[in-house]
Design a protein around this motif. Structure first.
Motif, PDB file in Angstrom:
ATOM      1  N   VAL A 190       0.920  -1.241   0.093  1.00 15.93           N
ATOM      2  CA  VAL A 190       0.075   0.066  -0.098  1.00 15.93           C
ATOM      3  C   VAL A 190       0.923   1.196   0.023  1.00 15.93           C
ATOM      4  O   VAL A 190       0.698   2.300  -0.650  1.00 15.93           O
ATOM      5  N   ILE A 191       1.966   1.225   0.857  1.00 17.80           N
ATOM      6  CA  ILE A 191       2.696   2.495   0.946  1.00 17.80           C
ATOM      7  C   ILE A 191       3.414   2.648  -0.247  1.00 17.80           C
ATOM      8  O   ILE A 191       3.783   3.733  -0.720  1.00 17.80           O
ATOM      9  N   ALA A 192       4.278   1.565  -0.743  1.00 22.82           N
ATOM     10  CA  ALA A 192       4.588   1.822  -2.013  1.00 22.82           C
ATOM     11  C   ALA A 192       4.002   2.114  -3.276  1.00 22.82           C
ATOM     12  O   ALA A 192       4.382   3.144  -4.052  1.00 22.82           O
ATOM     13  N   LYS A 193       2.709   1.665  -3.455  1.00 26.51           N
ATOM     14  CA  LYS A 193       1.874   2.038  -4.343  1.00 26.51           C
ATOM     15  C   LYS A 193       1.452   3.559  -4.337  1.00 26.51           C
ATOM     16  O   LYS A 193       1.457   4.275  -5.326  1.00 26.51           O
ATOM     17  N   SER A 194       1.023   4.085  -3.232  1.00 29.55           N
ATOM     18  CA  SER A 194       0.929   5.422  -2.893  1.00 29.55           C
ATOM     19  C   SER A 194       2.261   6.330  -3.055  1.00 29.55           C
ATOM     20  O   SER A 194       1.883   7.427  -3.771  1.00 29.55           O
ATOM     21  N   VAL A 195       3.379   5.883  -2.865  1.00 24.96           N
ATOM     22  CA  VAL A 195       4.528   6.756  -3.007  1.00 24.96           C
ATOM     23  C   VAL A 195       4.800   6.871  -4.666  1.00 24.96           C
ATOM     24  O   VAL A 195       5.291   8.118  -5.022  1.00 24.96           O
ATOM     25  N   HIS A 199       4.818  10.054  -6.813  1.00 25.52           N
ATOM     26  CA  HIS A 199       6.060  10.176  -7.603  1.00 25.52           C
ATOM     27  C   HIS A 199       5.679  10.601  -9.008  1.00 25.52           C
ATOM     28  O   HIS A 199       6.284  11.504  -9.784  1.00 25.52           O
ATOM     29  N   VAL A 200       4.851   9.778  -9.708  1.00 29.74           N
ATOM     30  CA  VAL A 200       4.309   9.976 -11.179  1.00 29.74           C
ATOM     31  C   VAL A 200       3.741  11.349 -11.349  1.00 29.74           C
ATOM     32  O   VAL A 200       4.041  12.086 -12.241  1.00 29.74           O
ATOM     33  N   LYS A 201       2.810  11.866 -10.236  1.00 29.96           N
ATOM     34  CA  LYS A 201       2.304  12.764 -10.334  1.00 29.96           C
ATOM     35  C   LYS A 201       3.011  14.215 -10.480  1.00 29.96           C
ATOM     36  O   LYS A 201       3.005  15.040 -11.073  1.00 29.96           O
ATOM     37  N   VAL A 202       4.167  14.167  -9.455  1.00 30.13           N
ATOM     38  CA  VAL A 202       5.109  15.103  -9.279  1.00 30.13           C
ATOM     39  C   VAL A 202       5.826  15.368 -10.701  1.00 30.13           C
ATOM     40  O   VAL A 202       6.133  16.347 -11.071  1.00 30.13           O
ATOM     41  N   LYS A 203       6.491  14.243 -11.121  1.00 29.27           N
ATOM     42  CA  LYS A 203       7.006  14.093 -12.312  1.00 29.27           C
ATOM     43  C   LYS A 203       6.448  14.708 -13.730  1.00 29.27           C
ATOM     44  O   LYS A 203       6.707  15.537 -14.361  1.00 29.27           O
ATOM     45  N   ALA A 204       4.989  14.519 -13.369  1.00 29.91           N
ATOM     46  CA  ALA A 204       4.097  15.120 -14.557  1.00 29.91           C
ATOM     47  C   ALA A 204       3.705  16.414 -14.377  1.00 29.91           C
ATOM     48  O   ALA A 204       3.415  17.104 -15.241  1.00 29.91           O
ATOM     49  N   ALA A 205       3.889  17.031 -13.247  1.00 27.46           N
ATOM     50  CA  ALA A 205       3.649  18.356 -13.038  1.00 27.46           C
ATOM     51  C   ALA A 205       4.289  19.299 -13.521  1.00 27.46           C
ATOM     52  O   ALA A 205       5.656  19.243 -13.906  1.00 27.46           O
TER      53      ALA A 205
END
Length: 205
Positions: A190-195, A199-205
């Motif tokens: 759960v933690i790894a999936k959330s992180v 991470h993907v959202k931050v990179k796409a921002a």
């Protein structure tokens, strides 16, 4: 098993079973109807875990500090622990390593179980961090309970009959290995999936 499985053995195992029943009832009563099976199993384990730490292990800790020890104490909990100490002699004589670990277990792991239960009821995802912390602590506690004994030849362990070996020493301890490992894997996922999603959202921002 004649002469080995005593009335104390019976009532001790019934006591453990009763706590498991209370844990199951708590999960059915306190969790939302749409709670996942994983959350229900986790709740049952943590409730059972907390009650074992506070009642069974808490009683042993009380009987093993301030000059007391199980072998010279009286009462039902003293009888129960004398029964277990027939399989692991250290629990009858206030072994300092075991006392040190049980101080952390009763005063640390027990309250932590209750805190995670509260988070489960409110569906707080932060519980996954604390599940990893708790599971790590319990695995370490189990290792430090038995590894020193194995390294010194297991002189305090009595494996002469199936009750002591397979019920008291193996089953009653292995469940605190298998279930914490399962909980760690679940919570890590759960933690790894959330992180990773963040991470993907931050990179796409």
């Amino acid at each position: 098993m004649d002469g080995i499985f005593t009335t104390t053995s019976l009532f001790s195992l019934l006591g453990v079973s009763a706590l498991a029943g209370v844990a199951y009832t708590g999960a059915q009563t306190l969790l939302p109807k749409n709670a996942s099976k994983t959350d229900r199993y986790t709740f049952m384990w943590l409730a059972f875990d907390a009650m074992i730490h506070f009642s069974f292990e808490g009683s042993w800790l009380y009987l093993s500090v301030l000059g007391r020890q199980v072998n010279t104490s009286v009462g039902p909990f003293a009888e129960m622990w004398r029964e277990y100490s027939a399989a692991d002699y250290r629990w009858g004589v206030s072994d300092p390593t075991v006392v040190s670990l049980e101080l952390l277990t009763v005063l640390g792991a027990g309250p932590m179980c209750c805190y995670i239960l509260k988070q489960l009821v409110s569906d707080d995802p932060a519980r996954h961090y604390w599940i990893v912390v708790l599971s790590t602590a319990e695995l370490y506690g189990g290792w430090m309970t038995f590894c020193p004994e194995w390294l010194t030849g297991s002189e305090n362990l009595n494996t002469s009959n199936p009750l002591y070996l397979w019920v008291y020493l193996v089953f009653m301890n292995v469940i605190w290995v298998v279930i914490p490992i399962w909980l760690m894997v679940e919570s890590y996922s759960v933690i790894a999936k959330s992180v990773r999603a963040t991470h993907v959202k931050v990179k796409a921002a």
